[in-house]
Design a protein around this motif. Structure first.
Motif, PDB file in Angstrom:
ATOM      1  N   PHE A 124     -86.383 -77.784 -55.269  1.00  0.00           N
ATOM      2  CA  PHE A 124     -87.708 -77.795 -55.370  1.00  0.00           C
ATOM      3  C   PHE A 124     -87.986 -79.257 -55.696  1.00  0.00           C
ATOM      4  O   PHE A 124     -87.401 -79.930 -56.512  1.00  0.00           O
ATOM      5  CB  PHE A 124     -88.094 -77.005 -56.713  1.00  0.00           C
ATOM      6  N   SER A 125     -89.299 -79.839 -54.757  1.00  0.00           N
ATOM      7  CA  SER A 125     -89.230 -81.163 -54.594  1.00  0.00           C
ATOM      8  C   SER A 125     -90.651 -81.568 -55.279  1.00  0.00           C
ATOM      9  O   SER A 125     -91.473 -80.486 -55.336  1.00  0.00           O
ATOM     10  CB  SER A 125     -89.086 -81.691 -53.171  1.00  0.00           C
ATOM     11  N   ALA A 126     -91.009 -82.908 -55.305  1.00  0.00           N
ATOM     12  CA  ALA A 126     -92.458 -83.261 -55.560  1.00  0.00           C
ATOM     13  C   ALA A 126     -93.423 -82.571 -54.521  1.00  0.00           C
ATOM     14  O   ALA A 126     -94.510 -82.506 -54.821  1.00  0.00           O
ATOM     15  CB  ALA A 126     -92.501 -84.791 -55.772  1.00  0.00           C
ATOM     16  N   ARG A 127     -92.845 -82.543 -53.206  1.00  0.00           N
ATOM     17  CA  ARG A 127     -94.090 -82.094 -52.351  1.00  0.00           C
ATOM     18  C   ARG A 127     -94.052 -80.719 -52.500  1.00  0.00           C
ATOM     19  O   ARG A 127     -95.409 -80.312 -52.416  1.00  0.00           O
ATOM     20  CB  ARG A 127     -93.105 -82.199 -50.786  1.00  0.00           C
ATOM     21  N   ASP A 128     -93.327 -79.893 -52.831  1.00  0.00           N
ATOM     22  CA  ASP A 128     -93.570 -78.512 -53.385  1.00  0.00           C
ATOM     23  C   ASP A 128     -94.572 -78.283 -54.372  1.00  0.00           C
ATOM     24  O   ASP A 128     -95.525 -77.554 -54.452  1.00  0.00           O
ATOM     25  CB  ASP A 128     -92.320 -77.820 -53.720  1.00  0.00           C
ATOM     26  N   PHE A 129     -94.393 -79.375 -55.380  1.00  0.00           N
ATOM     27  CA  PHE A 129     -95.282 -79.350 -56.412  1.00  0.00           C
ATOM     28  C   PHE A 129     -96.598 -79.746 -56.142  1.00  0.00           C
ATOM     29  O   PHE A 129     -97.533 -78.754 -56.660  1.00  0.00           O
ATOM     30  CB  PHE A 129     -94.687 -80.203 -57.578  1.00  0.00           C
ATOM     31  N   LEU A 177    -110.665 -75.009 -45.737  1.00  0.00           N
ATOM     32  CA  LEU A 177    -109.695 -75.889 -46.375  1.00  0.00           C
ATOM     33  C   LEU A 177    -108.556 -74.954 -47.318  1.00  0.00           C
ATOM     34  O   LEU A 177    -107.603 -75.062 -47.248  1.00  0.00           O
ATOM     35  CB  LEU A 177    -110.190 -77.039 -47.097  1.00  0.00           C
ATOM     36  N   VAL A 178    -109.492 -74.071 -48.009  1.00  0.00           N
ATOM     37  CA  VAL A 178    -108.671 -73.194 -48.850  1.00  0.00           C
ATOM     38  C   VAL A 178    -107.458 -72.561 -48.185  1.00  0.00           C
ATOM     39  O   VAL A 178    -106.459 -72.311 -48.602  1.00  0.00           O
ATOM     40  CB  VAL A 178    -109.513 -72.270 -49.702  1.00  0.00           C
ATOM     41  N   LEU A 179    -108.042 -71.827 -47.213  1.00  0.00           N
ATOM     42  CA  LEU A 179    -107.143 -71.229 -46.378  1.00  0.00           C
ATOM     43  C   LEU A 179    -105.968 -71.655 -45.639  1.00  0.00           C
ATOM     44  O   LEU A 179    -104.756 -71.271 -45.879  1.00  0.00           O
ATOM     45  CB  LEU A 179    -107.943 -70.427 -45.200  1.00  0.00           C
ATOM     46  N   VAL A 180    -106.181 -73.161 -45.192  1.00  0.00           N
ATOM     47  CA  VAL A 180    -105.058 -73.994 -44.561  1.00  0.00           C
ATOM     48  C   VAL A 180    -104.266 -74.119 -45.797  1.00  0.00           C
ATOM     49  O   VAL A 180    -102.796 -74.108 -45.469  1.00  0.00           O
ATOM     50  CB  VAL A 180    -105.750 -74.906 -43.814  1.00  0.00           C
ATOM     51  N   VAL A 181    -104.714 -74.432 -46.840  1.00  0.00           N
ATOM     52  CA  VAL A 181    -103.846 -75.012 -47.984  1.00  0.00           C
ATOM     53  C   VAL A 181    -103.044 -74.176 -48.686  1.00  0.00           C
ATOM     54  O   VAL A 181    -101.840 -74.103 -48.749  1.00  0.00           O
ATOM     55  CB  VAL A 181    -104.561 -75.929 -49.073  1.00  0.00           C
ATOM     56  N   VAL A 182    -103.693 -72.889 -48.701  1.00  0.00           N
ATOM     57  CA  VAL A 182    -102.823 -71.646 -49.343  1.00  0.00           C
ATOM     58  C   VAL A 182    -101.805 -71.143 -48.257  1.00  0.00           C
ATOM     59  O   VAL A 182    -100.420 -70.869 -48.719  1.00  0.00           O
ATOM     60  CB  VAL A 182    -103.887 -70.369 -49.717  1.00  0.00           C
ATOM     61  N   VAL A 183    -102.217 -71.211 -47.052  1.00  0.00           N
ATOM     62  CA  VAL A 183    -101.119 -70.858 -45.956  1.00  0.00           C
ATOM     63  C   VAL A 183     -99.983 -71.889 -46.003  1.00  0.00           C
ATOM     64  O   VAL A 183     -98.578 -71.373 -46.004  1.00  0.00           O
ATOM     65  CB  VAL A 183    -101.713 -70.681 -44.664  1.00  0.00           C
ATOM     66  N   LEU A 184    -100.334 -73.266 -46.075  1.00  0.00           N
ATOM     67  CA  LEU A 184     -99.219 -74.085 -46.059  1.00  0.00           C
ATOM     68  C   LEU A 184     -98.286 -74.067 -47.366  1.00  0.00           C
ATOM     69  O   LEU A 184     -97.111 -74.249 -47.265  1.00  0.00           O
ATOM     70  CB  LEU A 184     -99.821 -75.775 -46.033  1.00  0.00           C
ATOM     71  N   ALA A 185     -98.985 -73.805 -48.243  1.00  0.00           N
ATOM     72  CA  ALA A 185     -98.175 -73.805 -49.523  1.00  0.00           C
ATOM     73  C   ALA A 185     -97.324 -72.503 -49.643  1.00  0.00           C
ATOM     74  O   ALA A 185     -96.177 -72.596 -50.350  1.00  0.00           O
ATOM     75  CB  ALA A 185     -99.114 -73.759 -50.832  1.00  0.00           C
ATOM     76  N   THR A 186     -97.851 -71.316 -49.130  1.00  0.00           N
ATOM     77  CA  THR A 186     -96.875 -70.371 -49.098  1.00  0.00           C
ATOM     78  C   THR A 186     -96.006 -70.440 -48.127  1.00  0.00           C
ATOM     79  O   THR A 186     -94.669 -70.204 -48.537  1.00  0.00           O
ATOM     80  CB  THR A 186     -97.984 -69.055 -48.641  1.00  0.00           C
ATOM     81  N   ILE A 187     -96.041 -70.859 -47.022  1.00  0.00           N
ATOM     82  CA  ILE A 187     -95.070 -71.171 -45.897  1.00  0.00           C
ATOM     83  C   ILE A 187     -93.922 -72.135 -46.465  1.00  0.00           C
ATOM     84  O   ILE A 187     -92.778 -71.955 -46.361  1.00  0.00           O
ATOM     85  CB  ILE A 187     -95.452 -71.447 -44.666  1.00  0.00           C
ATOM     86  N   GLY A 190     -99.270 -67.953 -60.672  1.00  0.00           N
ATOM     87  CA  GLY A 190     -98.029 -68.274 -60.021  1.00  0.00           C
ATOM     88  C   GLY A 190     -97.682 -69.725 -60.339  1.00  0.00           C
ATOM     89  O   GLY A 190     -96.624 -70.227 -60.477  1.00  0.00           O
ATOM     90  N   TYR A 191     -98.565 -70.548 -60.045  1.00  0.00           N
ATOM     91  CA  TYR A 191     -98.591 -72.092 -60.585  1.00  0.00           C
ATOM     92  C   TYR A 191     -98.140 -72.193 -62.012  1.00  0.00           C
ATOM     93  O   TYR A 191     -97.077 -72.887 -62.376  1.00  0.00           O
ATOM     94  CB  TYR A 191     -99.935 -72.544 -60.301  1.00  0.00           C
ATOM     95  N   PHE A 200    -101.952 -78.403 -55.396  1.00  0.00           N
ATOM     96  CA  PHE A 200    -103.507 -78.796 -54.504  1.00  0.00           C
ATOM     97  C   PHE A 200    -103.785 -77.301 -54.008  1.00  0.00           C
ATOM     98  O   PHE A 200    -105.284 -77.201 -54.004  1.00  0.00           O
ATOM     99  CB  PHE A 200    -102.943 -79.549 -52.943  1.00  0.00           C
ATOM    100  N   ALA A 201    -103.099 -76.398 -53.821  1.00  0.00           N
ATOM    101  CA  ALA A 201    -103.624 -75.062 -53.529  1.00  0.00           C
ATOM    102  C   ALA A 201    -104.342 -74.506 -54.926  1.00  0.00           C
ATOM    103  O   ALA A 201    -105.661 -73.925 -54.553  1.00  0.00           O
ATOM    104  CB  ALA A 201    -102.506 -74.058 -53.046  1.00  0.00           C
ATOM    105  N   LEU A 202    -103.998 -74.702 -55.783  1.00  0.00           N
ATOM    106  CA  LEU A 202    -104.574 -74.390 -57.294  1.00  0.00           C
ATOM    107  C   LEU A 202    -106.014 -75.016 -57.301  1.00  0.00           C
ATOM    108  O   LEU A 202    -106.785 -74.275 -57.562  1.00  0.00           O
ATOM    109  CB  LEU A 202    -103.549 -74.716 -58.332  1.00  0.00           C
ATOM    110  N   ILE A 203    -105.975 -76.281 -57.152  1.00  0.00           N
ATOM    111  CA  ILE A 203    -107.184 -77.096 -57.107  1.00  0.00           C
ATOM    112  C   ILE A 203    -108.292 -76.601 -56.405  1.00  0.00           C
ATOM    113  O   ILE A 203    -109.598 -76.351 -56.564  1.00  0.00           O
ATOM    114  CB  ILE A 203    -106.942 -78.592 -57.050  1.00  0.00           C
ATOM    115  N   VAL A 204    -108.071 -76.408 -54.855  1.00  0.00           N
ATOM    116  CA  VAL A 204    -109.049 -76.135 -54.051  1.00  0.00           C
ATOM    117  C   VAL A 204    -109.487 -74.768 -54.129  1.00  0.00           C
ATOM    118  O   VAL A 204    -110.594 -74.541 -53.779  1.00  0.00           O
ATOM    119  CB  VAL A 204    -108.476 -76.339 -52.481  1.00  0.00           C
TER     120      VAL A 204
END
Length: 143
Positions: free
Chosen positions: A37-42, A15-25, A104-105, A47-51
């Motif tokens: 910059f949108s609410a989705r980006d935030f 889950l961590v790997l998927v979420v960090v990849v998604l957030a980075t991409i 970064g966050y 979520f990447a920070l939390i996981v």
């Protein structure tokens, strides 16, 4: 207790790997397309920070429960590549990964422009992702 912790730490990592990849991409795509910059980006960055923080906590507990320091001296651990990876390299690098994501966050929240927010997330999360990919125990994951 050890098998449960190891299971949680191993499978939460997917889950961590998927979420960090998604957030980075997502941040990179936003930067490349020059969108706002949108609410989705935030939410993705959050979520990447939390996981990653949950994974760090699981890893710390697992490290304490399963450490090899009582059985082996530090010299023996450093001579054995598997023990060194599990007890030194992997934990140290993953702490740096969590620090990069946290920095970064935190830094992006203080910035005003969308481009600077997305650039900060792209760079810090991207560096964290590279370090994470370098230290994942692939033999354990792929077997």
């Amino acid at each position: 207790m050890y098998p449960t912790l190891k299971f949680l730490h191993s499978y939460w990592a997917y889950l961590v790997l998927v979420v960090v990849v998604l957030a980075t991409i997502n941040a990179f795509a936003g930067l490349a397309s020059k969108r706002e910059f949108s609410a989705r980006d935030f939410r993705l960055a959050l979520f990447a920070l939390i996981v990653t923080h949950i994974q760090l906590l699981l890893g710390i507990v697992l490290f304490v429960v399963a450490n090899d320091f009582g059985e082996n001296s530090m010299g023996e651990i450093m001579k054995d590549s598997i023990l060194r990876m599990r007890n030194v390299e992997h934990p140290f690098t993953m702490i740096i990964v969590v620090m990069l994501i946290t920095i970064g966050y935190s830094k992006h929240k203080k910035l005003r422009t969308s481009a600077s927010k997305l650039r900060t997330i792209t760079i810090t999360y991207g560096l964290a992702l590279l370090a994470m990919l370098a230290m994942i125990p692939w033999k354990n994951w792929l077997s």
